[in-house]
Write an enzyme that holds these catalytic residues in place. Structure first.
Site, short mmCIF file in Angstrom:
data_model
loop_
_atom_site.label_atom_id
_atom_site.label_comp_id
_atom_site.label_asym_id
_atom_site.label_seq_id
_atom_site.Cartn_x
_atom_site.Cartn_y
_atom_site.Cartn_z
N THR A 76 0.73 -1.39 0.07
CA THR A 76 -0.06 0.00 0.06
C THR A 76 0.83 1.37 0.17
O THR A 76 1.96 1.10 0.22
CB THR A 76 -0.72 0.02 1.18
OG1 THR A 76 -0.11 -0.22 2.42
CG2 THR A 76 -2.19 -0.96 1.04
N ASP A 77 0.26 2.56 -0.21
CA ASP A 77 0.98 3.57 -0.16
C ASP A 77 1.03 4.50 1.20
O ASP A 77 1.38 5.63 1.09
CB ASP A 77 0.39 4.57 -1.34
CG ASP A 77 0.04 3.82 -2.56
OD1 ASP A 77 1.06 3.46 -3.08
OD2 ASP A 77 -0.91 3.93 -3.12
N SER A 131 1.10 8.93 4.90
CA SER A 131 0.74 8.67 3.57
C SER A 131 1.81 9.10 2.61
O SER A 131 2.48 10.01 2.69
CB SER A 131 -0.39 9.71 3.36
OG SER A 131 -0.77 9.62 2.02
N ARG A 132 2.07 8.03 1.70
CA ARG A 132 3.28 8.35 0.87
C ARG A 132 3.03 8.99 -0.10
O ARG A 132 3.81 9.72 -1.14
CB ARG A 132 3.89 7.05 0.56
CG ARG A 132 4.83 6.22 1.76
CD ARG A 132 5.41 5.06 1.52
NE ARG A 132 5.49 4.47 2.83
CZ ARG A 132 4.90 3.37 3.08
NH1 ARG A 132 3.91 2.83 2.08
NH2 ARG A 132 4.82 2.60 3.88
N VAL A 133 1.93 9.15 -0.92
CA VAL A 133 1.44 9.95 -2.09
C VAL A 133 0.48 11.07 -1.89
O VAL A 133 0.54 11.85 -2.55
CB VAL A 133 1.14 8.86 -3.15
CG1 VAL A 133 2.23 8.04 -3.60
CG2 VAL A 133 -0.07 8.18 -2.74
#
Ligand code: ATP
Ligand code: MG
Length: 472
Positions: A308-309, A334-336
């Site tokens: 997951t992101d 949250s990476r994006v």
């Protein structure tokens, strides 16, 4: 067929059957060819299998399982095969699609830059989600995981996002309560619910997420933004393990079969955002995983974290202390989604997150000391108010512009003189004040979602005046 039992049948003679192919039994029920051994096939049955007798005939269908798709599914509750479970009559769908499909390739995709607003202040500020993102919701049992998803679906009321909720291995009463809640909040009309309950065969629980995402893909390919939630993938993994053990596949770590990672990666890879040439739609996926005793490092959680992101980590301790949603700001990332956050929110959320982290550290450290200097006391006061503002009751999603105003106020210390027990009341009255008396400035913020220095100054003035009258 040589053998049947426990939802599994062993079939001989069908030499050319394909893996994943639908096979039909004499009683018109179906099974899926899972194990293609040299002299027989291991088939998982999609029904209870009570009517199937050993020695009966089995025929190939040369198809894989399909599910009806399209707008007729909105507002409906269906099982993993797309058969309606509600009392709203038969489903008349124009189209069907195979539930398994290869995920879109790199060239068909583009990056995430449109927010998917949850209406939950703590998430939209600290762990923002973008359309096309895969964000894991992880936590022990009864920590508000389903509640987060439910509020996010309800918050899509005024957006153009279509929702799919997949319930795996849950009690029917829980799912039916959830359906009623969605209906009460007028959110069922843009939502499809796919259910494979705890009492259903493991094969249907295994299929349900793929069926759900097939329904979502249809809308994505027509240019829609879709939100899909899988509640939850831990139970999905358990169902798959049960199936695999009955098929006599070799057990690996925690008795899961060797392809358990592929089980979830091929599912979540189907989420994403398509480029304009492919219609520009998106699927945002919110898989849920249940942990045991807060252990994020066990097998299934680590697998899914890596697919997951980002993740939203909910903790029992905060939940029981009344901090709800019980988001751990340190372990949630949250990476994006940051790329999709509006400018105003980004500007406020950055410092807010740091101040909250500092507060948590300071607070755990300060429980042992009594005499505090003024600066430390002020910082603690500030942090307490941030925590308080991030608390949010269920079914009360906040529109983005009010999230911005409230978080701007708390970040600028406007809550400092408000008593801790009045923070929520002050927040609601502040929103009400803007709603009723400051339509101009609300509109101005909503136009660009950017805070110019002039706008900030005016906001501070309005909030200051309001606070004076509130305190008086
Ligand atoms: P399970 O592991 O059983 O699926 P869960 O993690 O999905 O549980 P929920 O069912 O969402 O948790 O929530 C547990 C309880 O906490 C529910 O009674 C719900 O109403 C309550 N709850 C969840 N979020 C909030 C909130 N923000 N404010 C108040 N109550 C909440
Ligand atoms: Mg739940």
């Amino acid at each position: 067929m040589t053998q049947v039992g426990n939802g599994i049948a062993r079939v001989t003679g069908l030499k050319s059957a394909l893996s994943g192919e639908l096979l039909q039994f004499e009683d018109a029920s179906y099974g899926i060819a899972m194990n293609l051994d040299e002299d027989s096939i291991g088939v998982v049955l999609l029904s209870g299998g009570e009517e199937i007798a050993e020695g009966g005939f089995v025929t190939r269908t040369k198809q894989i399982a399909q599910i009806p798709v399209g707008d007729t599914l909105l507002g409906r509750v269906v099982n993993a095969l797309g058969q309606p479970l509600d009392q709203k009559g038969p489903l008349i769908a124009q189209q069907a699609r195979p539930i398994e499909r290869v995920a879109p390739g790199i060239l068909a995709r583009r990056s995430v830059d449109v927010p998917l607003l949850t209406g939950i202040k703590a998430i939209d500020a600290m762990v923002p989600i973008g359309r096309g993102q895969r964000q894991l919701i992880i936590g022990d049992r009864q920590t508000g995981k389903t509640a987060l998803v439910l509020d996010t679906i309800i918050n899509q009321k005024d957006s153009d996002v279509v929702c799919v909720y997949v319930a795996i291995g849950q009690k029917n009463s829980t799912v039916s309560a959830l359906v009623n809640t969605l209906a009460e909040h007028n959110a069922l009309r843009y939502t499809t619910i796919v259910v494979a309950g705890a009492s259903e065969p493991a094969s249907l629980q295994y299929l349900a997420p793929y069926s759900g995402i097939a329904v979502a893909e249809h809308w994505m390919e027509h240019g829609c933004d879709v939100l899909i939630a899988f509640d939850d993938l831990s139970k999905h993994a358990v169902a798959y393990r049960a199936m695999s053990l009955l098929l006599r596949r070799p057990p690996g770590r925690e008795a899961y079969p060797g392809d358990i990672f592929y089980l979830h990666s091929r599912l979540l890879e189907r989420a994403g955002r398509l480029s304009e040439t492919y219609g520009g739609g998106s699927i945002t996926a919110l898989p849920i995983v249940e942990t045991q005793g807060g252990d994020m490092s066990s097998y299934i959680p680590t697998n899914i974290i890596s697919i997951t992101d980002g993740q939203i980590y909910l903790e029992t301790e905060s939940f029981n202390a009344g901090v709800r949603p019980a988001i751990n700001p340190g372990l949630s990332v949250s990476r994006v989604g940051g790329a999709a956050q509006v400018k105003a929110m980004k500007k406020i959320a950055g410092p807010l997150r740091i101040e909250l982290a500092q507060y948590r550290e300071l607070a755990s450290f300060m429980q042992f000391s009594s005499d505090l200097d003024d600066e430390t006391r002020a910082r603690l006061r500030h942090g307490e108010r941030i925590v308080e503002v991030f608390k949010q009751p269920q079914y009360r999603p906040t529109p983005l512009v009010y999230e911005i105003i409230v978080l701007f106020a708390v970040q600028n210390g406007c809550f400092a003189e408000i008593k801790i027990e009045d923070v929520q009341d002050f927040e609601y009255k502040l929103i009400e004040h803007f709603l009723n008396w400051q339509a101009d400035i609300v509109e101005e913020i909503s136009r660009t979602y950017e805070l110019s220095p002039d706008l900030e100054k005016r906001l501070l003035e309005i909030i200051g005046h309001f606070k004076t009258s509130y305190l008086a």
